[in-house]
Design a protein around this motif. Sequence first.
Motif, PDB file in Angstrom:
ATOM      1  N   SER A 111     -86.333 -24.002  28.905  1.00  0.00           N
ATOM      2  CA  SER A 111     -86.224 -22.569  28.593  1.00  0.00           C
ATOM      3  C   SER A 111     -87.313 -22.206  27.586  1.00  0.00           C
ATOM      4  CB  SER A 111     -84.855 -22.237  27.988  1.00  0.00           C
ATOM      5  OG  SER A 111     -84.693 -22.922  26.758  1.00  0.00           O
ATOM      6  N   CYS A 112     -87.471 -20.908  27.381  1.00  0.00           N
ATOM      7  CA  CYS A 112     -88.377 -20.447  26.316  1.00  0.00           C
ATOM      8  C   CYS A 112     -87.767 -20.816  24.959  1.00  0.00           C
ATOM      9  CB  CYS A 112     -88.568 -18.939  26.443  1.00  0.00           C
ATOM     10  SG  CYS A 112     -89.714 -18.230  25.269  1.00  0.00           S
ATOM     11  N   THR A 113     -86.438 -20.734  24.885  1.00  0.00           N
ATOM     12  CA  THR A 113     -85.743 -21.120  23.654  1.00  0.00           C
ATOM     13  C   THR A 113     -86.122 -22.550  23.264  1.00  0.00           C
ATOM     14  OG1 THR A 113     -83.892 -19.686  24.230  1.00  0.00           O
ATOM     15  CG2 THR A 113     -83.421 -21.447  22.655  1.00  0.00           C
ATOM     16  N   THR A 165     -86.412  -8.539  18.304  1.00  0.00           N
ATOM     17  CA  THR A 165     -86.692  -9.571  19.310  1.00  0.00           C
ATOM     18  C   THR A 165     -85.396 -10.257  19.690  1.00  0.00           C
ATOM     19  OG1 THR A 165     -88.008 -11.540  19.860  1.00  0.00           O
ATOM     20  CG2 THR A 165     -87.208 -11.390  17.603  1.00  0.00           C
ATOM     21  N   PHE A 166     -85.517 -11.147  20.652  1.00  0.00           N
ATOM     22  CA  PHE A 166     -84.385 -11.960  21.093  1.00  0.00           C
ATOM     23  C   PHE A 166     -84.097 -13.010  20.028  1.00  0.00           C
ATOM     24  CE2 PHE A 166     -82.499 -15.276  23.893  1.00  0.00           C
ATOM     25  CZ  PHE A 166     -81.502 -14.514  24.459  1.00  0.00           C
ATOM     26  N   THR A 178     -86.223 -16.332  19.216  1.00  0.00           N
ATOM     27  CA  THR A 178     -87.526 -16.293  18.564  1.00  0.00           C
ATOM     28  C   THR A 178     -87.437 -16.871  17.161  1.00  0.00           C
ATOM     29  OG1 THR A 178     -87.896 -14.231  19.777  1.00  0.00           O
ATOM     30  CG2 THR A 178     -89.516 -14.796  18.085  1.00  0.00           C
ATOM     31  N   VAL A 206     -94.218 -11.535  18.968  1.00  0.00           N
ATOM     32  CA  VAL A 206     -93.668 -11.314  20.308  1.00  0.00           C
ATOM     33  C   VAL A 206     -94.519 -10.234  20.965  1.00  0.00           C
ATOM     34  CG1 VAL A 206     -91.637 -10.527  21.599  1.00  0.00           C
ATOM     35  CG2 VAL A 206     -91.335 -11.863  19.500  1.00  0.00           C
ATOM     36  N   ASP A 243     -94.592 -15.840  20.946  1.00  0.00           N
ATOM     37  CA  ASP A 243     -93.458 -15.830  21.866  1.00  0.00           C
ATOM     38  C   ASP A 243     -93.871 -14.887  22.995  1.00  0.00           C
ATOM     39  OD1 ASP A 243     -91.221 -15.292  23.339  1.00  0.00           O
ATOM     40  OD2 ASP A 243     -89.863 -15.167  21.635  1.00  0.00           O
ATOM     41  N   ALA A 256     -92.621 -14.666  26.034  1.00  0.00           N
ATOM     42  CA  ALA A 256     -91.582 -14.649  27.072  1.00  0.00           C
ATOM     43  C   ALA A 256     -91.797 -13.512  28.076  1.00  0.00           C
ATOM     44  CB  ALA A 256     -90.203 -14.517  26.431  1.00  0.00           C
ATOM     45  N   HIS A 257     -92.331 -12.382  27.606  1.00  0.00           N
ATOM     46  CA  HIS A 257     -92.499 -11.213  28.489  1.00  0.00           C
ATOM     47  C   HIS A 257     -93.902 -11.129  29.086  1.00  0.00           C
ATOM     48  CE1 HIS A 257     -89.438  -8.833  25.767  1.00  0.00           C
ATOM     49  NE2 HIS A 257     -88.959  -9.962  26.226  1.00  0.00           N
ATOM     50  N   SER A 314     -91.179 -17.822  29.263  1.00  0.00           N
ATOM     51  CA  SER A 314     -89.835 -17.894  29.835  1.00  0.00           C
ATOM     52  C   SER A 314     -89.901 -17.694  31.347  1.00  0.00           C
ATOM     53  CB  SER A 314     -88.931 -16.817  29.238  1.00  0.00           C
ATOM     54  OG  SER A 314     -87.661 -16.849  29.876  1.00  0.00           O
ATOM     55  N   LYS A 374     -87.354 -12.603  34.251  1.00  0.00           N
ATOM     56  CA  LYS A 374     -88.789 -12.528  33.988  1.00  0.00           C
ATOM     57  C   LYS A 374     -89.581 -12.314  35.293  1.00  0.00           C
ATOM     58  CE  LYS A 374     -88.020 -13.088  29.610  1.00  0.00           C
ATOM     59  NZ  LYS A 374     -86.558 -13.253  29.569  1.00  0.00           N
ATOM     60  N   GLY A 414     -85.736 -21.509  32.585  1.00  0.00           N
ATOM     61  CA  GLY A 414     -86.955 -22.319  32.494  1.00  0.00           C
ATOM     62  C   GLY A 414     -87.912 -21.738  31.487  1.00  0.00           C
ATOM     63  N   TYR A 465     -83.039  -4.654  21.660  1.00  0.00           N
ATOM     64  CA  TYR A 465     -82.365  -5.736  21.001  1.00  0.00           C
ATOM     65  C   TYR A 465     -81.654  -5.120  19.800  1.00  0.00           C
ATOM     66  CZ  TYR A 465     -85.992  -8.651  23.244  1.00  0.00           C
ATOM     67  OH  TYR A 465     -86.839  -9.261  24.134  1.00  0.00           O
TER      68      TYR A 465
HETATM   69  C1  LIG Z   1     -88.819 -12.317  23.396  1.00  0.00           C
HETATM   70  C2  LIG Z   1     -87.952 -13.403  23.961  1.00  0.00           C
HETATM   71  N1  LIG Z   1     -88.095 -14.652  23.496  1.00  0.00           N
HETATM   72  C3  LIG Z   1     -87.345 -15.670  23.970  1.00  0.00           C
HETATM   73  C4  LIG Z   1     -86.418 -15.475  24.950  1.00  0.00           C
HETATM   74  C5  LIG Z   1     -85.589 -16.634  25.428  1.00  0.00           C
HETATM   75  O1  LIG Z   1     -85.960 -17.031  26.716  1.00  0.00           O
HETATM   76  P1  LIG Z   1     -85.107 -18.111  27.514  1.00  0.00           P
HETATM   77  O2  LIG Z   1     -83.934 -17.413  28.118  1.00  0.00           O
HETATM   78  O3  LIG Z   1     -86.069 -18.641  28.558  1.00  0.00           O
HETATM   79  O4  LIG Z   1     -84.706 -19.183  26.561  1.00  0.00           O
HETATM   80  C6  LIG Z   1     -86.230 -14.191  25.482  1.00  0.00           C
HETATM   81  C7  LIG Z   1     -85.216 -13.961  26.523  1.00  0.00           C
HETATM   82  O5  LIG Z   1     -85.145 -12.995  27.204  1.00  0.00           O
HETATM   83  C8  LIG Z   1     -87.017 -13.125  24.959  1.00  0.00           C
HETATM   84  O6  LIG Z   1     -86.860 -11.858  25.414  1.00  0.00           O
END
Ligand SMILES: Cc1ncc(COP(=O)(O)O)c(C=O)c1O
Length: 377
Positions: A56-58, A82-83, A86, A128, A154, A156-157, A178, A183, A190, A322
């Motif tokens: 994952s991005c996490t 942000t999510f 991050t 981000v 980050d 992700a987007h 992400s 996405k 992933g 968010y």
């Molecule tokens: C800015 C941002 N970072 C990180 C994430 C986490 O991504 P993931 O669900 O792949 O862990 C998201 C999820 O939407 C996000 O919007």
Amino acid sequence: MTNIPFNKPSVVGNEFAYMNEAVRNGHASGDGPFTRKVHQFLENALGIQKALLTTSCTHALEMSALLLDIQPGDEVIVPSFTFVSTINAFVLRGAKPVFADIKPSTLNLDERLLDGLIGPRTKAIVVVHYAGVGCELSEILDIASKHHVPVIEDNAHGLFGRYRGRFLGTFGAMATQSFHETKNFISGEGGALLINDPRYTERAEIIREKGTNRSRFFRGQVDKYTWVDIGSSYLPSDILAAFLYAQLEHREEIQGKRKRIWEYYQDSLGGWAPAHDVGLPVIPLWCEQAYHMYYLLLPSLDRRQALIRFLKERGIMAVFHYLPLHLSGMGQTFGGKQGDCPVTEDVSDRLLRLPFYNDITEEEQERVVRGIEDFFG
Ligand SMILES: Cc1ncc(COP(=O)(O)O)c(C=O)c1O
């Protein structure tokens, strides 16, 4: 009339054939042939040193915190808008978040605040690229290098978005992607860690493989593999990499579709919005966006909530995000309070994301636009 969901994952090519092949290859676990293909694809397409698929991005963010050797009490600057991952990735290592406000134009971290937020304990700036529109990377990197603080993107987007002609994800010491189902390119769950500073590459491979030098072993660089560092299991199954590779093969088609979807909303609402006190995305001339999402900024929280309900009655799912991180339960334990990030607090109340997925039809988009216009009357 059928419902219009907010998001719908799509299949564009050989996803299932490749997943079958991944199993038949006899290598369904991580770092098989499809993972290598995805790594190569990302490295070539973006022109970067190293890409490593993650679960994952996490998890890619967690890897970046481990690689920066974040210690309890270290400070990490992050936008409040942000999510949670991050910053949570860094808090897991004991970091204290330092929340930055965003700019009312792009909703990206306001680089003008950075100098005032950097202190002796600052160990990272995490930016981000909101909605796949680049932050002001020239200024951010200048300030960061003046203070010798690494920047993590980050992204992700923002896969395939550009800032001043260069791909997002290629600026910071590391960047994270992400491939979550919402996405542009997906594998269900992933992500990927992109490494631009080669000093982190060898240790990244170790951390991703449970703290072992297994990657070097597979390349024949050591004759047995063993425990050499801390780490975890951050590599996805090759079956998921196979799904993702099939999506990436259709990069142009997917990005083309998303561009058309974005432009349909923009063309339909661009003239209408100012007269109704509704804000729309701002894309600076020097940014090529990734066409990840389309959003409105409604005049107030009440109007936004009422519009969500109005659209829902017509079977249209529009969503917000968010909630300001500095005002969350966790954020408050780090001292976050009302008024710290006024733009974030305001935008978070008013932002509404419209349905956006590869297979949305023009008729469906027309229904969304008509719904919004009817609500305003
Ligand atoms: C800015 C941002 N970072 C990180 C994430 C986490 O991504 P993931 O669900 O792949 O862990 C998201 C999820 O939407 C996000 O919007």
